[in-house]
Design a protein around this motif. Structure first.
Motif, mmCIF file in Angstrom:
data_model
loop_
_atom_site.group_PDB
_atom_site.id
_atom_site.type_symbol
_atom_site.label_atom_id
_atom_site.label_comp_id
_atom_site.label_asym_id
_atom_site.label_seq_id
_atom_site.Cartn_x
_atom_site.Cartn_y
_atom_site.Cartn_z
ATOM 1 N N GLY A 75 9.330 6.676 21.194
ATOM 2 C CA GLY A 75 10.716 6.975 21.533
ATOM 3 C C GLY A 75 10.823 8.283 22.300
ATOM 4 O O GLY A 75 9.925 9.123 22.251
ATOM 5 N N PHE A 76 11.904 8.432 23.049
ATOM 6 C CA PHE A 76 12.204 9.687 23.741
ATOM 7 C C PHE A 76 13.228 10.445 22.900
ATOM 8 O O PHE A 76 14.281 9.904 22.569
ATOM 9 C CB PHE A 76 12.764 9.419 25.135
ATOM 10 N N GLY A 136 23.595 18.741 16.616
ATOM 11 C CA GLY A 136 22.374 19.191 15.953
ATOM 12 C C GLY A 136 21.483 18.069 15.461
ATOM 13 O O GLY A 136 20.355 18.323 15.019
ATOM 14 N N TRP A 137 21.957 16.822 15.529
ATOM 15 C CA TRP A 137 21.133 15.691 15.114
ATOM 16 C C TRP A 137 20.152 15.330 16.228
ATOM 17 O O TRP A 137 20.386 15.591 17.409
ATOM 18 C CB TRP A 137 22.009 14.485 14.802
ATOM 19 N N ALA A 138 19.045 14.715 15.823
ATOM 20 C CA ALA A 138 18.098 14.186 16.810
ATOM 21 C C ALA A 138 18.564 12.801 17.238
ATOM 22 O O ALA A 138 19.175 12.066 16.466
ATOM 23 C CB ALA A 138 16.698 14.114 16.218
ATOM 24 N N LEU A 139 18.269 12.466 18.487
ATOM 25 C CA LEU A 139 18.616 11.163 19.036
ATOM 26 C C LEU A 139 17.349 10.574 19.645
ATOM 27 O O LEU A 139 16.709 11.193 20.494
ATOM 28 C CB LEU A 139 19.701 11.333 20.100
ATOM 29 N N MET A 140 16.961 9.386 19.188
ATOM 30 C CA MET A 140 15.746 8.743 19.687
ATOM 31 C C MET A 140 16.097 7.488 20.476
ATOM 32 O O MET A 140 16.694 6.553 19.952
ATOM 33 C CB MET A 140 14.795 8.382 18.533
ATOM 34 N N PHE A 195 8.890 5.824 31.691
ATOM 35 C CA PHE A 195 8.767 7.246 32.019
ATOM 36 C C PHE A 195 10.061 8.007 31.746
ATOM 37 O O PHE A 195 10.274 9.101 32.257
ATOM 38 C CB PHE A 195 8.360 7.420 33.487
ATOM 39 N N GLY A 196 10.935 7.424 30.922
ATOM 40 C CA GLY A 196 12.223 8.044 30.678
ATOM 41 C C GLY A 196 13.173 7.731 31.819
ATOM 42 O O GLY A 196 12.965 6.803 32.597
ATOM 43 N N ALA A 197 14.219 8.534 31.935
ATOM 44 C CA ALA A 197 15.216 8.320 32.989
ATOM 45 C C ALA A 197 15.978 9.612 33.217
ATOM 46 O O ALA A 197 15.848 10.567 32.448
ATOM 47 C CB ALA A 197 16.171 7.193 32.600
#
Length: 474
Positions: A353-354, A372-376, A415-417
């Motif tokens: 995950g990114f 403050g939360w992480a987002l995957m 490769f993400g975006a």
């Protein structure tokens, strides 16, 4: 006395119950996405790390998508995380870098890559600066004008060495090949002069990094830290030697960084060393996994072998001089090879995950993702979606003949975006295509041991994928 103890126990129970309630029901200025926070402190980390003997998306993700929908919450390694497989929302998130979200790393990654270095590189202006520098040494123009012949020579020399072996483990061997080549471009590393073959230490490095972060001898994470130190020591030695001798000019990435250090204050010694290591890690680990998967899948599909053979032999037949090196026009003409590469990238989804961190509350579908939360963002959930890709687990390079750019823009993100997509994307694709060109025009291979594909949650190959390579002529 009994009443005192009873009061203490009652108080502890109340405190524990309250803490447990707050763990399971985090504060939110709205309604949290559905999901579970799992066990206190460890959350659902153990379930997330469970191996799966399939190329399919991790069962942790698949099960919760079915239960909660495309966006759900969980807790990994003590951190609250929202996981998304929604293409529209993911696309939106990637467009909001520096506004709603920022780059973020799990604690285990941050420790490996150095917390100060990751914090600095996550800053939008610095990341943009570094990205431009990376493109200046690994981007399309450099690949076209300078690096293509170097890549072809390096791939040929490595395959020539492999042809002298009775067998080789593909993931380990490709990792070492890419490590050595990338390190040479970054800081003129010469593996033949090194006292120790450091590249050999980095087989399946990402799998160890994604294991539970317990630094105890014998654990995968401990091996990661130990091997990381070897690379850091190597880079530090090269860096300090170059600083002591400024007259030495190699024309590599380190030359550029040393020049930039005179004007850019964020370029501390520590930041430079760990940035170089991060670039090494991003190249050899992800490309080698995808390339290994490509070779395995090609090997299992005779029609793909035939199509690739015809394409690459045609390139040689159309040359005035059959012994001349590969040129950019020929690389661009490898239509089927590009389809094979895309299909391996789609199925591989090497990164589980990114990760981003929210810098303010985000509203989505009536839910609130707290600041403050992480987002995957999970690429496998997009790239293995049967609604987008027919028979998504099948290796079918021909599917890319009919897929439009509109579909891939939001559903193909190896490769993400957005502005923080991988600056090494073109380098990765060219390297894999050149390797296949050299392999199919000069060599042949035989499978010794199949190598079972697993996700843990990164891509792996069980007990190993072994082949024997031999030259086609002589």
């Amino acid at each position: 006395m009994w009443s005192v103890w009873l009061s203490v126990i009652s108080l502890l129970i109340v405190i524990a119950t309250n803490w447990l309630y707050r763990w399971r029901n985090p504060k939110c200025n709205g309604k949290l996405p559905p999901g579970s926070m799992g066990l206190p402190l460890i959350g659902e980390t153990l379930s997330f790390l469970v191996s799966n003997k399939s190329i399919d998306m991790p069962p942790f993700i698949k099960k919760r998508m079915k239960q909660y929908g495309p966006i759900f919450r969980t807790s990994l390694a003590g951190r609250p995380v929202v996981i998304s497989s929604d293409p529209e929302f993911n696309h939106y998130v990637f467009q909001q870098e520096g506004k709603l979200v920022e780059r973020w790393y799990m604690d285990s990654f941050a420790k490996i890559l150095n917390e100060d270095a990751t914090r600095i590189s996550a800053q939008t202006n610095i990341h943009k600066y570094l990205r431009n520098r990376i493109l200046g040494h690994f981007g399309p123009e450099v690949l076209k004008d300078k690096m293509l012949p170097k890549l072809e020579d390096a791939m040929d020399q490595r395959l020539q060495g492999w042809s002298k072996l009775s067998s080789l483990e593909v993931k380990k061997s490709t990792s070492a090949m890419i490590f050595d080549f990338t390190a040479k471009q970054l800081f003129s590393y010469e593996p033949e002069k090194a006292k120790e073959n450091i590249a050999e230490s980095f087989t399946n490095f990402l799998q160890g990094l994604m294991s539970f972060p317990i630094n105890i001898p014998g654990t995968a994470y401990h091996r990661c830290l130990r091997n990381q130190k070897k690379a850091i020591n190597l880079i530090t030695t090269m860096f300090e030697e170059r600083k002591r001798n400024p007259e030495i000019r190699k024309g590599d990435f380190l030359d550029q960084i040393l020049a930039d250090m005179k004007t850019e204050t964020f370029f501390t010694d520590n930041f430079v060393i760990y940035t170089m290591f991060g670039l090494l890690l991003a190249s050899f680990e992800t490309i080698s996994s995808t390339l290994t998967l490509a070779i395995k899948l090609i090997n299992d599909h005779p029609k793909v072998v035939q199509a690739l053979t015809e394409e690459h032999e045609a390139i040689l037949k159309n040359r005035e001089d059959v012994n001349s090196g590969l040129i950019w026009k020929e690389y661009k003409s490898m239509t089927f090879t590009h389809n094979v590469t895309n299909e391996a990238l789609r199925l591989g989804s090497v990164a589980p995950g990114f990760l981003r961190r929210t810098i303010q509350d985000i509203q989505i579908n009536g839910y609130t993702i707290p600041k403050g939360w992480a987002l995957m963002v999970v690429p496998a959930a997009l790239q293995l979606n049967p609604k987008t890709y027919e028979d998504p687990l099948a290796f079918n390079p021909w599917r890319w003949q009919d897929i439009s750019a509109n579909v891939t823009a939001k559903n193909f993100i190896p490769f993400g975006a957005g502005m923080t997509s991988c600056a090494g994307a073109d380098f990765s694709k060219v390297l894999m295509a050149v390797f296949l060109h050299v392999l199919f025009t000069k060599y042949r291979w035989t499978t010794i041991k199949g190598g079972e594909v697993i996700r843990s949650p990164t891509l792996g190959f069980g007990d190993g994928f072994y082949i024997q390579v031999s030259a086609k002529h002589g």
